[in-house]
Design an enzyme around this catalytic site. Structure first.
Site, PDB file in Angstrom:
ATOM      1  N   HIS A  83     -32.882 -50.820 -50.317  1.00 33.57           N
ATOM      2  CA  HIS A  83     -34.306 -50.994 -50.654  1.00 33.57           C
ATOM      3  C   HIS A  83     -34.766 -52.449 -50.610  1.00 33.57           C
ATOM      4  O   HIS A  83     -35.767 -52.778 -49.983  1.00 33.57           O
ATOM      5  CB  HIS A  83     -34.593 -50.465 -52.060  1.00 33.57           C
ATOM      6  CG  HIS A  83     -34.163 -49.046 -52.282  1.00 33.57           C
ATOM      7  ND1 HIS A  83     -34.362 -48.082 -51.353  1.00 33.57           N
ATOM      8  CD2 HIS A  83     -33.562 -48.444 -53.340  1.00 33.57           C
ATOM      9  CE1 HIS A  83     -33.897 -46.926 -51.818  1.00 33.57           C
ATOM     10  NE2 HIS A  83     -33.402 -47.118 -53.016  1.00 33.57           N
ATOM     11  N   GLU A 133     -35.382 -52.105 -63.888  1.00 35.69           N
ATOM     12  CA  GLU A 133     -35.505 -50.787 -64.521  1.00 35.69           C
ATOM     13  C   GLU A 133     -35.316 -50.963 -66.019  1.00 35.69           C
ATOM     14  O   GLU A 133     -34.388 -51.655 -66.442  1.00 35.69           O
ATOM     15  CB  GLU A 133     -34.407 -49.841 -64.008  1.00 35.69           C
ATOM     16  CG  GLU A 133     -34.596 -49.355 -62.604  1.00 35.69           C
ATOM     17  CD  GLU A 133     -35.704 -48.326 -62.471  1.00 35.69           C
ATOM     18  OE1 GLU A 133     -36.171 -47.811 -63.510  1.00 35.69           O
ATOM     19  OE2 GLU A 133     -36.112 -48.061 -61.331  1.00 35.69           O
ATOM     20  N   LYS A 176     -30.360 -52.550 -64.405  1.00 35.94           N
ATOM     21  CA  LYS A 176     -30.665 -51.451 -65.320  1.00 35.94           C
ATOM     22  C   LYS A 176     -30.830 -52.024 -66.718  1.00 35.94           C
ATOM     23  O   LYS A 176     -30.192 -53.019 -67.064  1.00 35.94           O
ATOM     24  CB  LYS A 176     -29.502 -50.446 -65.341  1.00 35.94           C
ATOM     25  CG  LYS A 176     -29.250 -49.775 -64.021  1.00 35.94           C
ATOM     26  CD  LYS A 176     -30.223 -48.651 -63.834  1.00 35.94           C
ATOM     27  CE  LYS A 176     -29.969 -47.913 -62.531  1.00 35.94           C
ATOM     28  NZ  LYS A 176     -31.088 -47.027 -62.194  1.00 35.94           N
ATOM     29  N   ASP A 198     -26.579 -49.797 -54.534  1.00 40.03           N
ATOM     30  CA  ASP A 198     -27.626 -48.829 -54.868  1.00 40.03           C
ATOM     31  C   ASP A 198     -29.026 -49.353 -54.536  1.00 40.03           C
ATOM     32  O   ASP A 198     -29.896 -48.585 -54.144  1.00 40.03           O
ATOM     33  CB  ASP A 198     -27.553 -48.483 -56.361  1.00 40.03           C
ATOM     34  CG  ASP A 198     -28.414 -47.287 -56.715  1.00 40.03           C
ATOM     35  OD1 ASP A 198     -28.355 -46.281 -55.985  1.00 40.03           O
ATOM     36  OD2 ASP A 198     -29.162 -47.362 -57.705  1.00 40.03           O
ATOM     37  N   HIS A 228     -36.794 -44.382 -49.614  1.00 39.97           N
ATOM     38  CA  HIS A 228     -38.062 -44.002 -50.248  1.00 39.97           C
ATOM     39  C   HIS A 228     -38.875 -45.222 -50.692  1.00 39.97           C
ATOM     40  O   HIS A 228     -40.074 -45.141 -50.885  1.00 39.97           O
ATOM     41  CB  HIS A 228     -37.836 -43.036 -51.413  1.00 39.97           C
ATOM     42  CG  HIS A 228     -37.280 -43.672 -52.640  1.00 39.97           C
ATOM     43  ND1 HIS A 228     -35.937 -43.755 -52.871  1.00 39.97           N
ATOM     44  CD2 HIS A 228     -37.885 -44.264 -53.676  1.00 39.97           C
ATOM     45  CE1 HIS A 228     -35.751 -44.373 -54.012  1.00 39.97           C
ATOM     46  NE2 HIS A 228     -36.913 -44.690 -54.533  1.00 39.97           N
ATOM     47  N   LYS A 242     -29.897 -41.825 -48.292  1.00 40.82           N
ATOM     48  CA  LYS A 242     -28.886 -42.853 -48.566  1.00 40.82           C
ATOM     49  C   LYS A 242     -27.833 -42.274 -49.530  1.00 40.82           C
ATOM     50  O   LYS A 242     -28.146 -41.310 -50.228  1.00 40.82           O
ATOM     51  CB  LYS A 242     -29.542 -44.104 -49.132  1.00 40.82           C
ATOM     52  CG  LYS A 242     -30.044 -43.918 -50.551  1.00 40.82           C
ATOM     53  CD  LYS A 242     -30.193 -45.216 -51.299  1.00 40.82           C
ATOM     54  CE  LYS A 242     -30.356 -44.904 -52.760  1.00 40.82           C
ATOM     55  NZ  LYS A 242     -30.356 -45.948 -53.680  1.00 40.82           N
ATOM     56  N   ARG A 291     -24.926 -23.016 -50.874  1.00 40.12           N
ATOM     57  CA  ARG A 291     -23.805 -22.096 -51.056  1.00 40.12           C
ATOM     58  C   ARG A 291     -24.181 -20.830 -51.835  1.00 40.12           C
ATOM     59  O   ARG A 291     -23.740 -19.739 -51.489  1.00 40.12           O
ATOM     60  CB  ARG A 291     -22.749 -22.825 -51.878  1.00 40.12           C
ATOM     61  CG  ARG A 291     -21.426 -22.911 -51.262  1.00 40.12           C
ATOM     62  CD  ARG A 291     -20.551 -23.735 -52.196  1.00 40.12           C
ATOM     63  NE  ARG A 291     -19.601 -24.535 -51.490  1.00 40.12           N
ATOM     64  CZ  ARG A 291     -18.541 -24.052 -50.868  1.00 40.12           C
ATOM     65  NH1 ARG A 291     -18.308 -22.769 -50.869  1.00 40.12           N
ATOM     66  NH2 ARG A 291     -17.710 -24.850 -50.246  1.00 40.12           N
ATOM     67  N   LYS A 339     -43.428 -46.318 -50.353  1.00 47.56           N
ATOM     68  CA  LYS A 339     -44.377 -46.659 -51.416  1.00 47.56           C
ATOM     69  C   LYS A 339     -45.590 -47.352 -50.798  1.00 47.56           C
ATOM     70  O   LYS A 339     -45.459 -48.208 -49.928  1.00 47.56           O
ATOM     71  CB  LYS A 339     -43.716 -47.581 -52.449  1.00 47.56           C
ATOM     72  CG  LYS A 339     -42.687 -46.856 -53.295  1.00 47.56           C
ATOM     73  CD  LYS A 339     -42.055 -47.820 -54.280  1.00 47.56           C
ATOM     74  CE  LYS A 339     -40.927 -47.153 -55.047  1.00 47.56           C
ATOM     75  NZ  LYS A 339     -41.363 -46.211 -56.051  1.00 47.56           N
TER      76      LYS A 339
END
Lengths: 327, 518
Positions: free
Chosen positions: B270, B246, B370, B265, B208, B178, B72, B212
């Site tokens: 994945h 993570e 997480k 997520d 992604h 995604k 934009r 890997k």
């Protein structure tokens, strides 16, 4: 007659070395033995043995190997061998990675014995590569045992006092069935990659047949073997694309084996030119781009060569073509 | 015919382009323009431009390669180049930024300002692409990359289609990030909207994780070796654990994450793709559709949970405050942009079964979360114990063999087996045989986006997900999403820095298993 190196004893020392490394490692994260091939090298009279050792050590991270180095030392009274390990801690890792190295020092008269002693020291079931940095070693009869190990035979014709002779010798060896590699050819890879990238565009490939004149600028007064290889490869490609070129090699700045390549024809001009030590400009009909061409070293060239399994048919075809032009 | 002539003949006959030498040179990358929608966004700055620059640095892109950014904000080509220069210099990982290479790369960078919802933008885009094609000789090839909000995907596909840009003189491909929908129905609707203008074969859904190196290495490990595949079945494998942990929290993604949650997520895309890679049948060839057909087949074979099975086959968690290494961390509900009563899971674990002959009865445990103790992604394949211990019960229970495929951070493969302790007597202890990916190949692994972008430009969709795969994985997670959506959890139920909620441990304990502590 020099005293012998006993392969059994060397192998026992290697086994002891791993036991002691294992004990040291128990306190930290442990030791990982890595071995993907046997890499044999000879530090001849023209070579700096320390430099060869550093090159091999630098290769270990990419090609963990059992390294066997024959050091030719006129002052050395008799054959002697020692074993040691090259270890490093990978970034962020807890465990050391180690490769084993066997160094055999020999006086000139013991070279045949030393070379023969390498055979039982080769790691079982893994590929063998023999790096003779100086091509004059290819003519050394005492090294026949190494040459006949049957692994890859890697040299660098550009290091020869008489490069043309080295190229012919390589061709002889290859015709005798030895899988040879020449680092002077390996130096050409990045140039070939850039040319191939240009002709990956179908519009340019279509016009490749119209190219009529090829010029390659090489380092030094005499044509550098790398420049000869590049010209031979390009000529073969252009013929296969339906064209044919007149080839000229010109002397260029001494610091580069190849400094510039120009391909001209009706309505098409491709030019690759080194603009500094690590940068090449690619120009195709006025469209230009720059690419990194890092200076090569023995280490980087060997690194590339050791990734590949013979036969490299493009190399063999280029070697034939170069030798044909030598007469 | 002499040997050299024979070699020459092989060389010239077998390759249509004589300049290509697949033995030593990287395979050719066709000339094209990459059109990035959302060119001012984070993904473009952090991942896409650094990956494309890096490919240029590695001499992988053709001289006429071009990038056209669309967003934009009003901006000219030069301002865009400056902005991207800063972004690349800042976000480039594991490699130097070379000003002179950038100069050449930047000549192929262009920008177009426009509203993605108006037809006029696509008319101008068409004109701009014609100009670029003439100047850079891109052969009419274009890769459209949707790095926008998912809500804009359909509008962009429509805009491109109606402006006649979905087809052209060269190839036209559409790359989609995604999430591919929020559930099965929206994923199918999205696919239909995209396919109205782009055939499925030209739609590249990027995951992604599949880019890997070590995920790709699973295929090399399984199908490049003869000794593992005979063991790769219910007869020898006891269970499989897939972990993606993570150590960090949300890093400013609180608002997005609150809508998504760990199951959407990570697991829906994945980790189910990783599971499919681990468990799929061997494909006949390494052609994109042959590999994807097998992955899809595996995903369709995963047993769909009944609602009443969800509480025992899945566990949700949300991190609360905690201390890690002396540092204090606040809980998910205290994160900026997160509802203080949020019921979003930051941890998800599930037990899946594959209903086919190879895997019948073998549990696949998947977990992600997480603020777990460490950042680690790995697949652990636990084999059955030796059927009978000849060493007698007094030697203790023999630990089963374990094969661990580590995806990050130390990529590699470990096999744990029993060995005799040195010395008198017959005492056994487990030892580990390790293959360290970095130690053996030492190279810088290409970032996942480098691999995936290059593949898309070359038209290799092997590592991209397909509509049927996306739909199959939504079907797998939907019953869990549905039950969790109707459940009021007593969140938070695990402290930041711990290995997740007790419910996840109980899920495995029911079958006599326990999570590995990676």
């Amino acid at each position: 007659m020099t005293s012998a190196v006993q392969p059994d004893r060397v192998l026992r020392e290697l086994a002891d070395l791993w036991v002691s490394l294992g004990k040291e490692g128990e306190e930290g994260g442990g030791v990982l033995r890595a071995c993907a091939m046997t890499l044999v090298s000879v530090a001849g009279p023209e070579d700096d043995a320390q430099e060869i050792g550093e090159t091999l050590a630098g290769l270990m991270r990419h090609h963990p190997s059992r390294m066997i180095v024959l050091r030719l030392e006129p002052a050395c009274g008799e054959l002697a061998a020692r074993v040691f390990a090259q270890c490093w801690l990978p970034f962020g890792g807890r465990r050391q990675i180690c490769c084993e190295q066997i160094e055999i020092r020999t006086p000139p008269q013991g070279l045949a014995d030393a070379a023969a002693a390498v055979l039982p020291l080769v790691a079982a079931d893994l590929p063998v590569a023999v790096w003779l940095r100086h091509p004059s070693l290819l003519e050394h009869r005492d090294l026949n045992a190494l040459v006949s190990l049957g692994g890859r035979l890697i040299t660098d014709s550009a290091r020869a006092d008489e490069p043309d002779r080295a190229l012919r010798r390589l061709r002889e060896l290859r015709n005798a069935g030895f899988p040879c590699a020449d680092l002077a050819w390996t130096r050409v890879t990045r140039w070939r990659e850039l040319v191939a990238q240009v002709f990956a565009n179908p519009a340019y490939l279509e016009r490749a047949a119209s190219l009529r004149k090829m010029e390659v600028w090489h380092g030094g007064a005499e044509p550098h073997p790398s420049a000869r290889y590049l010209a031979a490869w390009l000529a073969t490609c252009l013929e296969a694309a339906g064209g044919g070129v007149e080839t000229t090699l010109h002397p260029g700045p001494a610091e580069s084996s190849i400094s510039r390549v120009s391909l001209r024809g009706t309505g098409m001009h491709v030019e690759l030119e080194k603009v500094d030590a690590a940068l090449v400009e690619v120009r195709v009909d006025g469209l230009s781009n720059r690419a990194v061409l890092p200076p090569s070293s023995d280490r980087s060239l060997l690194d590339e060569e050791l990734r590949l399994m013979p036969p490299d048919r493009s190399f063999l075809a280029a070697l034939d073509r170069v030798c044909a032009t030598l007469g | 015919m002499d040997a050299s002539r024979g070699e020459l003949l092989w060389w010239t006959v077998s390759l249509p382009n004589p300049f290509q030498d697949l033995y030593r040179l990287a395979s050719p990358v066709p000339e094209c323009v990459v059109v990035i929608f959302g060119a001012n966004g984070d993904l473009t700055k952090r991942k896409l431009l650094p990956a494309l620059y890096r490919l240029s640095y590695e001499r992988r892109l053709s001289p006429g390669f071009a990038i056209l950014g669309i967003s934009r904000s009003p901006m000219g080509d030069e301002a865009f180049r400056e902005k991207m220069r800063d972004a690349v210099a800042r976000h480039l990982e594991d490699s130097p930024f070379e000003a002179e290479v950038w100069e050449g790369f930047a000549k192929g960078l262009f920008y177009l300002a426009g509203d993605l919802f108006t037809a006029e933008t696509y008319t101008r885009l068409r004109a701009r692409l014609d100009e670029i094609e003439a100047a850079r000789r891109t052969g009419g090839n274009a890769l459209f990359y949707l790095s926008t909000q998912p809500s804009q995907y359909e509008a962009v596909a429509r805009g491109l289609g109606e402006a006649g840009l979905a087809r052209g003189r060269g190839w036209r491909r559409l790359v989609v990030e995604k999430p591919f929908g929020r559930d099965f129905a929206s994923a199918r609707q999205l696919s239909r909207s995209l396919q109205e203008f782009f055939p499925e074969s030209e739609v590249y859904r990027i995951d992604h994780y599949l880019g890997k190196e070590t995920v790709q290495n699973i295929l090399a490990f399984r199908f490049g070796n003869g000794i593992f595949e005979p063991l790769w079945n219910r007869r020898y494998v006891n269970h499989v654990q897939i972990t993606a942990a993570e150590s960090i929290g949300l890093e400013g993604r609180g608002a997005y994450y609150q809508e998504a949650g760990a199951l959407r997520d990570m697991i829906q895309n994945h980790l189910l793709q990783v599971m499919a890679t681990v468990a799929m049948e061997p494909c006949a060839t390494f052609e994109p559709d042959a590999v994807r057909d097998e992955r899809a087949k595996l995903l369709r074979s995963i047993r769909i949970l009944k609602p009443e099975e969800v509480p025992t086959h899945a566990a949700a968690g949300q991190f609360g405050p905690g201390r890690v290494g002396g540092a204090e961390f606040h809980g998910f509900r205290e994160e900026p942009g997160v509802d203080p009563e949020s019921q979003t899971e930051t941890y998800a674990a599930a037990t899946f079964f594959v209903d086919n002959w190879r895997w019948a009865g073998v549990p696949f445990y998947i977990r992600t979360g997480k603020h777990l103790p460490k950042r680690v992604s790995e697949i652990a394949i636990q084999f059955n114990e030796a059927p009978h211990s000849v060493f007698g019960p007094e030697r203790g229970r023999l630990a089963p063999n374990l094969l661990v495929l580590r995806i990050q951070p130390e990529e590699g493969i470990s096999l744990k087996f029993q060995s005799k302790k040195p010395g008198a007597g017959m005492q056994l202890r487990p030892v580990s045989m390790d293959f360290n990916y970095g130690a053996s190949f030492g190279d810088r692994s290409p970032a996942a986006y480098e691999t995936l972008l290059l593949d898309a430009i070359r038209g290799d969709a092997t590592l991209y997900t397909r509509q049927d795969m996306v739909e199959a994985s939504w079907k797998v997670v939907e019953p869990i999403l549905q039950v969790w959506g109707e459940t009021r959890f007593a969140f938070p139920n695990y402290a930041a820095g711990s290995w997740g909620p007790a419910a996840a441990d109980e899920m495995l304990a029911r079958r006599g298993h326990a999570w590995r502590r990676p």
